[in-house]
Design an enzyme around this catalytic site. Sequence first.
Site, PDB file in Angstrom:
ATOM      1  N   GLU A  31       0.834  -1.200   0.000  1.00 15.16           N
ATOM      2  CA  GLU A  31       0.000   0.000   0.000  1.00 15.16           C
ATOM      3  C   GLU A  31       0.873   1.256   0.000  1.00 15.16           C
ATOM      4  O   GLU A  31       1.665   1.471   0.922  1.00 15.16           O
ATOM      5  CB  GLU A  31      -0.914  -0.017   1.218  1.00 15.16           C
ATOM      6  CG  GLU A  31      -1.849  -1.225   1.229  1.00 15.16           C
ATOM      7  CD  GLU A  31      -2.428  -1.514   2.601  1.00 15.16           C
ATOM      8  OE1 GLU A  31      -2.133  -0.740   3.538  1.00 15.16           O
ATOM      9  OE2 GLU A  31      -3.164  -2.498   2.741  1.00 15.16           O
ATOM     10  N   LEU A  88      -5.867  -1.282  -0.542  1.00 13.67           N
ATOM     11  CA  LEU A  88      -5.803  -1.514   0.898  1.00 13.67           C
ATOM     12  C   LEU A  88      -6.423  -2.879   1.181  1.00 13.67           C
ATOM     13  O   LEU A  88      -7.575  -2.991   1.590  1.00 13.67           O
ATOM     14  CB  LEU A  88      -6.551  -0.414   1.645  1.00 13.67           C
ATOM     15  CG  LEU A  88      -6.082   1.020   1.389  1.00 13.67           C
ATOM     16  CD1 LEU A  88      -6.925   1.999   2.189  1.00 13.67           C
ATOM     17  CD2 LEU A  88      -4.622   1.184   1.745  1.00 13.67           C
ATOM     18  N   GLU A 102      -4.860  -6.332   2.788  1.00 14.22           N
ATOM     19  CA  GLU A 102      -3.739  -7.108   3.306  1.00 14.22           C
ATOM     20  C   GLU A 102      -3.843  -8.588   2.945  1.00 14.22           C
ATOM     21  O   GLU A 102      -2.823  -9.238   2.683  1.00 14.22           O
ATOM     22  CB  GLU A 102      -3.636  -6.937   4.818  1.00 14.22           C
ATOM     23  CG  GLU A 102      -3.086  -5.596   5.270  1.00 14.22           C
ATOM     24  CD  GLU A 102      -4.093  -4.453   5.186  1.00 14.22           C
ATOM     25  OE1 GLU A 102      -5.293  -4.738   4.962  1.00 14.22           O
ATOM     26  OE2 GLU A 102      -3.689  -3.287   5.351  1.00 14.22           O
ATOM     27  N   GLN A 131       1.558  -1.862   5.854  1.00 13.85           N
ATOM     28  CA  GLN A 131       1.855  -0.515   6.332  1.00 13.85           C
ATOM     29  C   GLN A 131       2.175  -0.465   7.815  1.00 13.85           C
ATOM     30  O   GLN A 131       3.067   0.253   8.249  1.00 13.85           O
ATOM     31  CB  GLN A 131       0.680   0.424   6.019  1.00 13.85           C
ATOM     32  CG  GLN A 131       0.955   1.288   4.833  1.00 13.85           C
ATOM     33  CD  GLN A 131      -0.115   2.343   4.622  1.00 13.85           C
ATOM     34  OE1 GLN A 131      -0.967   2.601   5.479  1.00 13.85           O
ATOM     35  NE2 GLN A 131      -0.054   2.980   3.477  1.00 13.85           N
ATOM     36  N   HIS A 187      -1.693   0.949  15.525  1.00 16.96           N
ATOM     37  CA  HIS A 187      -0.478   1.353  14.816  1.00 16.96           C
ATOM     38  C   HIS A 187       0.786   1.099  15.639  1.00 16.96           C
ATOM     39  O   HIS A 187       1.874   1.481  15.215  1.00 16.96           O
ATOM     40  CB  HIS A 187      -0.539   2.840  14.449  1.00 16.96           C
ATOM     41  CG  HIS A 187      -1.555   3.180  13.405  1.00 16.96           C
ATOM     42  ND1 HIS A 187      -2.903   3.115  13.635  1.00 16.96           N
ATOM     43  CD2 HIS A 187      -1.412   3.590  12.118  1.00 16.96           C
ATOM     44  CE1 HIS A 187      -3.557   3.481  12.540  1.00 16.96           C
ATOM     45  NE2 HIS A 187      -2.672   3.765  11.603  1.00 16.96           N
TER      46      HIS A 187
END
Length: 331
Positions: free
Chosen positions: A29, A58, A60, A82, A129
Amino acid sequence: MGEITLVEAITQALAFELQADQRVVVFGEDVGVNGGVFRATEGLQDRFGSARVLDTPLAETMIAGIAIGMAAQGLRPVAEFQFMGFIYPALDHILSHAGRYRNRTRGRLSCPIVYRAPYGGGIHAPEHHSESTEALFAHIPGLRLVVPSSPARAYGLLLAAIRNPDPVVFLEPKRIYRAARQEVPDSGDALPLDRAFVLREGTDVTLISWGASLKETLQAAEQLAEEGIEAEVIDPATLKPLDIHTVIDSLEKTHRCVVIHEAARFCGLGAEVVAQINEYAFDLLHAPVQRVTGYDTVMPYFQLEDEYLPGASRILAAVRKALDYANGGAV
């Protein structure tokens, strides 16, 4: 040549392999036009074209599956997720297929894939994240798990991972992407997989850590040295398979050990390190192995990140606990 950061070393290694081996394909991505969210692939699409450095949707699950098809047909894909927190939709492909191809085909097919992902906390990111769930991949037969901790090791280990005939999960600690610079010759020389690195020699205690946590581990070792305590610091680098031999060699000198990692404590990789030490080197220990880890909770938002991440003070406390026990104190 000038000094470069860890993320620039990743770019340098990818560029070298794209140039040297026409089978190498990089995709994920935003890795093409934008050069990746952390700019790890910056400029690669301009140099090697959109057929070799591809942007993907997007998706995975799709990224993981396409990589397996490419590898089975003779390519050497390097697929980027990402953030590690978004890798979970891809687990079925990675665990059920990539890791099993050599076994499933009785060696007729291998699966030379590198799955790259930035991982870990410390950059004030939002939820999902800042994950450190490397133990998920370490548990699965057929996968290698590699975590670099410096620009030079990032360069050499990524080259080795791309050239490896079997799948490698390559986790990049984003907290230290730009934390330090190092001269890294673009020589194409790979570092060995499956071998730990002794970053500092010592005789009093062995500190084992990987990824971003090595920064605080080395800081703790410096503070201990000021007190006359010499810590040996080991970076396993390849977490699966683990180079337990280097650890045993260290324990023959120090007889005490502290394992440090950012991931949650329960079933973290530190537990496996302790288990192997107990299995192969129990008679060398003068004190129980201590662990300094993240807590068994979801990684908190940035206001509490520093409380969650193992700091030098927690490492020092664990070292003193091991030394006190060895000198007759209570655990």
